[in-house]
Design an enzyme around this catalytic site. Structure first.
Site, short mmCIF file in Angstrom:
data_model
loop_
_atom_site.label_atom_id
_atom_site.label_comp_id
_atom_site.label_asym_id
_atom_site.label_seq_id
_atom_site.Cartn_x
_atom_site.Cartn_y
_atom_site.Cartn_z
N TRP A 101 0.84 -1.03 -0.07
CA TRP A 101 0.05 -0.06 -0.07
C TRP A 101 1.01 1.10 -0.14
O TRP A 101 0.50 2.34 -0.68
CB TRP A 101 -0.98 -0.34 1.20
N ASP A 172 -1.28 6.79 6.58
CA ASP A 172 -2.25 5.87 6.00
C ASP A 172 -2.68 4.81 7.07
O ASP A 172 -1.92 3.94 7.54
CB ASP A 172 -1.86 5.35 4.79
N LYS A 196 -11.92 -1.68 7.38
CA LYS A 196 -11.07 -2.56 8.06
C LYS A 196 -11.60 -2.67 9.71
O LYS A 196 -12.01 -3.69 10.00
CB LYS A 196 -9.58 -2.33 8.06
C1 LIG Z 1 -6.88 -1.31 2.27
C2 LIG Z 1 -5.85 -0.42 2.42
C3 LIG Z 1 -5.96 0.49 1.34
C4 LIG Z 1 -6.64 0.61 0.12
O1 LIG Z 1 -8.07 1.12 0.61
P1 LIG Z 1 -9.36 1.14 -0.48
O2 LIG Z 1 -10.35 1.41 0.71
O3 LIG Z 1 -9.43 -0.13 -0.72
O4 LIG Z 1 -8.80 2.02 -1.44
C5 LIG Z 1 -4.88 1.35 1.58
N1 LIG Z 1 -3.98 1.48 2.56
C6 LIG Z 1 -3.83 0.23 3.42
C7 LIG Z 1 -2.93 0.32 4.51
C8 LIG Z 1 -4.99 -0.40 3.39
O5 LIG Z 1 -5.04 -1.54 4.29
#
Ligand SMILES: *Cc1c(COP(=O)(O)O)cnc(C)c1O
Length: 358
Positions: A101, A172, A196
């Site tokens: 990511w 993030d 999540k």
């Molecule tokens: C799941 C995730 C993303 C992407 O998220 P989306 O909502 O599917 O765009 C980005 N960064 C991390 C750390 C993630 O776990």
């Protein structure tokens, strides 16, 4: 059969929240109308979105000079929104390449014409430990440093934030949002999709310091922080249901005792699994101990066929979605906030029995 869902996202939600959604779905607060059909301009929804914002502020102790915004487009949308709104001075950012990511975020910034300096990468180590920057960073060079606090696929997390000089830190937090306590003040901006730890897919939370929100020309309005601040996240139709459901999860988090208590529980849950894996002669977690994630635990027998047998046999007993990400293989158990310790215990018992038989 009790089912435990170890999916990485969308992921397990608290039972009481699912039950409340079910009971309120036909008629919200006695109105005879469903949350699925009410207007985002109604007083009822105003109350829902404002309460959700306040609960985020309470739970994370968000200082007053930060905005709490709701977007669509997921973490991926923010991979574009952050550079478009923040990389406006030097058009140069720094990044720690801690996994899939982080690297996707870097690619998107590059696509948008921003220079991305990867300060450190642990790709050569299969991302089994975290990259650390030992350079001294300066805001005269970089608009911000992008950090992925929890690496969902690889199973690592920064429990201590990397050094960043006087450069703005962008986090993030998609996969450990409110699963682990961070000091909002340490960041200029935090983002994450709620699917999540905090709700169903459809809404992305952005927490951003006021001085970083500036009018920026020639960027899509739907990604424009300054417009969203002005319109209280209702520049256009927001994801009404996802914000409502997230609001219920936030109330549930408060009832659990807030984030200090949630983190304590998450430490206990993950330690239960890591301790078993470290003793096991069949399964291994290869992550450097101090870098291990509280929310995503990858492990393997080092034999792809046997891994698949484990995943299948686990599903037969109600332990669902243990397949690792295709880039890593093996198994992965995601232990987000709503996963009860009983689920982790059931997983450990199952793995122990499987090991005895094999
Ligand atoms: C799941 C995730 C993303 C992407 O998220 P989306 O909502 O599917 O765009 C980005 N960064 C991390 C750390 C993630 O776990």
């Amino acid at each position: 059969m009790t089912v435990y869902n170890f999916a990485a996202g969308p992921a397990t939600l608290p039972d009481p929240v699912i039950k409340q959604i079910q009971s309120e779905l036909p008629s919200l607060q006695g109105t005879g109308m469903s949350i699925l059909e009410i207007s985002h301009r109604s007083a009822m929804f105003d109350d829902i979105i404002n309460t959700a914002e306040q609960d985020i502020r309470d739970l994370m102790h968000v200082p007053d000079n930060y905005h709490v915004l709701f977007f669509q487009g997921g973490g991926t949308g923010q991979f574009a929104a952050v550079p478009l709104n923040l990389a406006t001075n030097h058009h140069r950012i720094a990044l720690l390449d801690s996994g899939h990511w982080a690297s996707r975020a870097g690619d998107e910034a590059t696509n948008l014409g921003v220079s991305v300096d990867t300060l450190a990468s642990t790709k050569a180590d299969h991302y089994q430990k975290l990259p650390q920057s030992n350079q001294s960073l300066s805001s005269s060079e970089y608009d911000y440093l992008h950090v992925t606090t929890n690496n969902t696929i690889e199973g690592t997390a920064y429990h201590t934030l990397p050094t960043h000089g006087d450069v703005t830190l962008v986090g993030d937090l998609s996969s450990n949002f409110m699963a682990e306590e961070y000091n909002v003040k340490d960041f200029g901006l935090i983002f994450g999709g709620v699917q999540k730890n905090l709700g169903p897919a459809g809404v992305t939370i952005v927490i951003v310091r006021d001085d970083l929100v500036k009018p920026v020309a020639h960027i899509p309005s739907i990604l424009n922080y300054s417009l969203f601040v002005k319109k209280n996240s209702m520049f256009n139709t927001p994801p009404v249901f996802a914000i409502y459901a997230t609001g219920l999860v936030l109330k549930w988090l408060k009832q659990q005792g807030g984030l200090a208590e949630i983190e304590r529980l998450n430490r206990k849950k993950s330690a239960l699994l890591y301790d078993y894996l470290d003793d096991s002669k069949l399964f291994t977690n290869y992550i450097k101990k101090s870098d291990r994630s509280l929310t995503n635990v990858p492990f393997t027998t080092d034999n792809a066929d046997l891994d698949n047998q484990v995943i299948q046999a686990a599903a037969d007993t109600g332990l669902m979605n243990l397949k690792g990400h295709r880039s890593v293989g093996g198994l992965r158990a995601s232990l987000y906030n709503a996963m009860p310790i009983e689920g982790v215990q059931a997983l450990v018992d199952f793995l122990h029995n499987f090991e005895q038989k094999n």
